[in-house]
Design a protein around this motif. Structure first.
Motif, PDB file in Angstrom:
ATOM      1  N   UNK A  57       0.834  -1.217   0.000  1.00  0.00           N
ATOM      2  CA  UNK A  57       0.000   0.000   0.000  1.00  0.00           C
ATOM      3  C   UNK A  57       0.864   1.262   0.000  1.00  0.00           C
ATOM      4  N   UNK A  58       2.052   1.190   0.613  1.00  0.00           N
ATOM      5  CA  UNK A  58       2.943   2.351   0.614  1.00  0.00           C
ATOM      6  C   UNK A  58       3.660   2.527  -0.725  1.00  0.00           C
ATOM      7  N   UNK A  59       4.133   1.428  -1.286  1.00  0.00           N
ATOM      8  CA  UNK A  59       4.951   1.501  -2.510  1.00  0.00           C
ATOM      9  C   UNK A  59       4.161   1.280  -3.788  1.00  0.00           C
ATOM     10  N   UNK A  60       3.008   0.624  -3.696  1.00  0.00           N
ATOM     11  CA  UNK A  60       2.187   0.263  -4.850  1.00  0.00           C
ATOM     12  C   UNK A  60       2.976  -0.534  -5.884  1.00  0.00           C
ATOM     13  N   UNK A  61       3.739  -1.516  -5.387  1.00  0.00           N
ATOM     14  CA  UNK A  61       4.537  -2.393  -6.234  1.00  0.00           C
ATOM     15  C   UNK A  61       4.077  -3.823  -5.979  1.00  0.00           C
ATOM     16  N   UNK A  62       3.533  -4.470  -7.002  1.00  0.00           N
ATOM     17  CA  UNK A  62       2.981  -5.821  -6.819  1.00  0.00           C
ATOM     18  C   UNK A  62       4.066  -6.877  -6.599  1.00  0.00           C
ATOM     19  N   UNK A  63       5.313  -6.549  -6.888  1.00  0.00           N
ATOM     20  CA  UNK A  63       6.414  -7.499  -6.656  1.00  0.00           C
ATOM     21  C   UNK A  63       6.565  -7.811  -5.161  1.00  0.00           C
ATOM     22  N   UNK A  64       6.177  -6.874  -4.321  1.00  0.00           N
ATOM     23  CA  UNK A  64       6.290  -7.086  -2.870  1.00  0.00           C
ATOM     24  C   UNK A  64       5.375  -8.227  -2.438  1.00  0.00           C
ATOM     25  N   UNK A  65       4.149  -8.272  -2.959  1.00  0.00           N
ATOM     26  CA  UNK A  65       3.229  -9.353  -2.602  1.00  0.00           C
ATOM     27  C   UNK A  65       3.726 -10.694  -3.135  1.00  0.00           C
ATOM     28  N   UNK A  66       4.223 -10.698  -4.359  1.00  0.00           N
ATOM     29  CA  UNK A  66       4.759 -11.938  -4.934  1.00  0.00           C
ATOM     30  C   UNK A  66       5.964 -12.427  -4.140  1.00  0.00           C
ATOM     31  N   UNK A  67       6.837 -11.513  -3.754  1.00  0.00           N
ATOM     32  CA  UNK A  67       8.026 -11.880  -2.973  1.00  0.00           C
ATOM     33  C   UNK A  67       7.624 -12.425  -1.605  1.00  0.00           C
ATOM     34  N   UNK A  68       6.594 -11.855  -0.986  1.00  0.00           N
ATOM     35  CA  UNK A  68       6.147 -12.340   0.333  1.00  0.00           C
ATOM     36  C   UNK A  68       5.628 -13.764   0.243  1.00  0.00           C
ATOM     37  N   UNK A  69       4.857 -14.061  -0.796  1.00  0.00           N
ATOM     38  CA  UNK A  69       4.351 -15.425  -0.966  1.00  0.00           C
ATOM     39  C   UNK A  69       5.510 -16.382  -1.214  1.00  0.00           C
ATOM     40  N   UNK A  70       6.437 -15.992  -2.068  1.00  0.00           N
ATOM     41  CA  UNK A  70       7.590 -16.833  -2.390  1.00  0.00           C
ATOM     42  C   UNK A  70       8.465 -17.071  -1.160  1.00  0.00           C
ATOM     43  N   UNK A  71       8.739 -16.027  -0.383  1.00  0.00           N
ATOM     44  CA  UNK A  71       9.569 -16.148   0.819  1.00  0.00           C
ATOM     45  C   UNK A  71       8.878 -17.027   1.870  1.00  0.00           C
ATOM     46  N   UNK A  72       7.565 -16.876   2.026  1.00  0.00           N
ATOM     47  CA  UNK A  72       6.823 -17.695   2.980  1.00  0.00           C
ATOM     48  C   UNK A  72       6.897 -19.169   2.610  1.00  0.00           C
ATOM     49  N   UNK A  73       6.697 -19.491   1.349  1.00  0.00           N
ATOM     50  CA  UNK A  73       6.752 -20.891   0.911  1.00  0.00           C
ATOM     51  C   UNK A  73       8.158 -21.475   1.064  1.00  0.00           C
ATOM     52  N   UNK A  74       9.177 -20.726   0.644  1.00  0.00           N
ATOM     53  CA  UNK A  74      10.556 -21.210   0.796  1.00  0.00           C
ATOM     54  C   UNK A  74      10.943 -21.364   2.265  1.00  0.00           C
ATOM     55  N   UNK A  75      10.527 -20.406   3.087  1.00  0.00           N
ATOM     56  CA  UNK A  75      10.822 -20.491   4.510  1.00  0.00           C
ATOM     57  C   UNK A  75      10.180 -21.707   5.158  1.00  0.00           C
ATOM     58  N   UNK A  76       8.924 -21.977   4.805  1.00  0.00           N
ATOM     59  CA  UNK A  76       8.229 -23.139   5.360  1.00  0.00           C
ATOM     60  C   UNK A  76       8.882 -24.441   4.912  1.00  0.00           C
ATOM     61  N   UNK A  77       9.217 -24.536   3.629  1.00  0.00           N
ATOM     62  CA  UNK A  77       9.879 -25.747   3.136  1.00  0.00           C
ATOM     63  C   UNK A  77      11.244 -25.939   3.794  1.00  0.00           C
ATOM     64  N   UNK A  78      12.005 -24.861   3.944  1.00  0.00           N
ATOM     65  CA  UNK A  78      13.305 -24.953   4.616  1.00  0.00           C
ATOM     66  C   UNK A  78      13.161 -25.376   6.073  1.00  0.00           C
ATOM     67  N   UNK A  79      12.178 -24.824   6.753  1.00  0.00           N
ATOM     68  CA  UNK A  79      11.940 -25.177   8.154  1.00  0.00           C
ATOM     69  C   UNK A  79      11.579 -26.657   8.297  1.00  0.00           C
ATOM     70  N   UNK A  80      10.684 -27.146   7.442  1.00  0.00           N
ATOM     71  CA  UNK A  80      10.258 -28.542   7.518  1.00  0.00           C
ATOM     72  C   UNK A  80      11.377 -29.507   7.138  1.00  0.00           C
ATOM     73  N   UNK A  81      12.262 -29.102   6.232  1.00  0.00           N
ATOM     74  CA  UNK A  81      13.285 -30.017   5.741  1.00  0.00           C
ATOM     75  C   UNK A  81      14.569 -29.997   6.564  1.00  0.00           C
TER      76      UNK A  81
END
Length: 187
Positions: A57-81
Motif C-alpha cells: 500500500x505504501x509503494x504500490x509495487x505488486x512485486x512485494x506481494x509476490x516476494x512475500x508469498x515466495x519467501x513464505x513458501x521457501x521459509x516453510x519448506x526450509x523449516x520442515x526439511x
C-alpha cells in the motif's frame, strides 16, 4: 516389550518417549516431538503477508506481494526439511554401537552411527538457557591420540534444537522428601 512415558520440554510442549526392548542386548528409545500446529503456521503466514500488504500500500509495487508469498513458501519448506524434527531414535546394541536417527517433518532422515569402542562415557550435561538450568544426555567420545582424553561431546535427543536445547525434564527427589532440582514436570 514397549513402554511409553510423557514428558514436557523446556517450553512446556509435550514429548513422548517410547522404550522398546528387542533383546537383553538391544534397546531402542524413540522421542517424539510435538507437530506443527495449524494455529502457529497460520499466524506466521498472516504476519508475513500483512506486512507485505502494508508495504504494497505504501509503494504500490505488486512485486512485494509476490516476494512475500515466495519467501513464505521457501521459509516453510526450509523449516520442515532442515529444522523441524518429528522424532529421534536411539538404537543401542551392546557389542556393536549406538545409532542415532533424526526424522524431519519433510520425511528426510539423518542417521549417525558410533561404534561402542569409541564411546568413553554417557553423561547428563547441564547448560544454562535463559534463566533456567537444563539437563541433556550426552555421549563422550574417546580421543584416539590421548587415552584419557575426550575428543567430542555428542548431545542426544536434541529435537528442534537448532537454536535451543531440548531436554527431558524430571524432578530429582531427595531422601527427606525435598526436591534437589526441578527443571520441569513429569506428566
Amino acid at each position: 516389550m514397549e513402554d511409553e512415558q510423557s514428558f514436557s520440554d523446556i517450553y512446556g510442549g509435550r514429548l513422548a518417549l517410547q522404550r522398546r526392548c528387542y533383546s537383553p542386548s538391544c534397546l531402542e528409545f524413540c522421542l517424539s516431538c510435538p507437530r506443527i500446529t495449524l494455529r502457529s503456521l497460520t499466524a506466521v503466514t498472516c504476519t508475513v503477508w500483512l506486512a507485505a500488504y502494508g508495504l504494497f500500500t505504501l509503494c504500490e509495487n505488486s512485486m512485494i506481494l509476490s516476494a512475500a508469498i515466495f519467501i513464505t513458501l521457501l521459509g516453510l519448506l526450509g523449516y520442515l526439511h532442515f529444522v523441524k524434527i518429528d522424532h529421534e531414535t536411539l538404537l543401542i546394541i551392546d557389542s556393536l554401537g549406538i545409532q542415532m536417527t533424526s526424522s524431519y517433518a519433510s520425511g528426510k532422515e539423518s542417521t549417525t552411527f558410533i561404534e561402542m569402542g569409541e564411546v568413553k562415557d554417557v553423561v547428563i550435561n547441564e547448560a544454562i538457557y535463559m534463566q533456567k538450568v537444563i539437563y541433556y544426555l550426552c555421549i563422550l567420545l574417546k580421543d584416539p591420540v590421548e587415552p584419557h582424553g575426550i575428543s567430542q561431546v555428542v548431545p542426544l535427543f536434541q529435537g528442534g534444537r537448532r537454536q535451543d536445547h531440548l531436554c527431558i525434564q524430571q524432578k530429582v527427589s531427595l531422601g527427606d522428601g525435598g526436591i534437589l532440582a526441578s527443571s520441569g514436570r513429569q506428566k
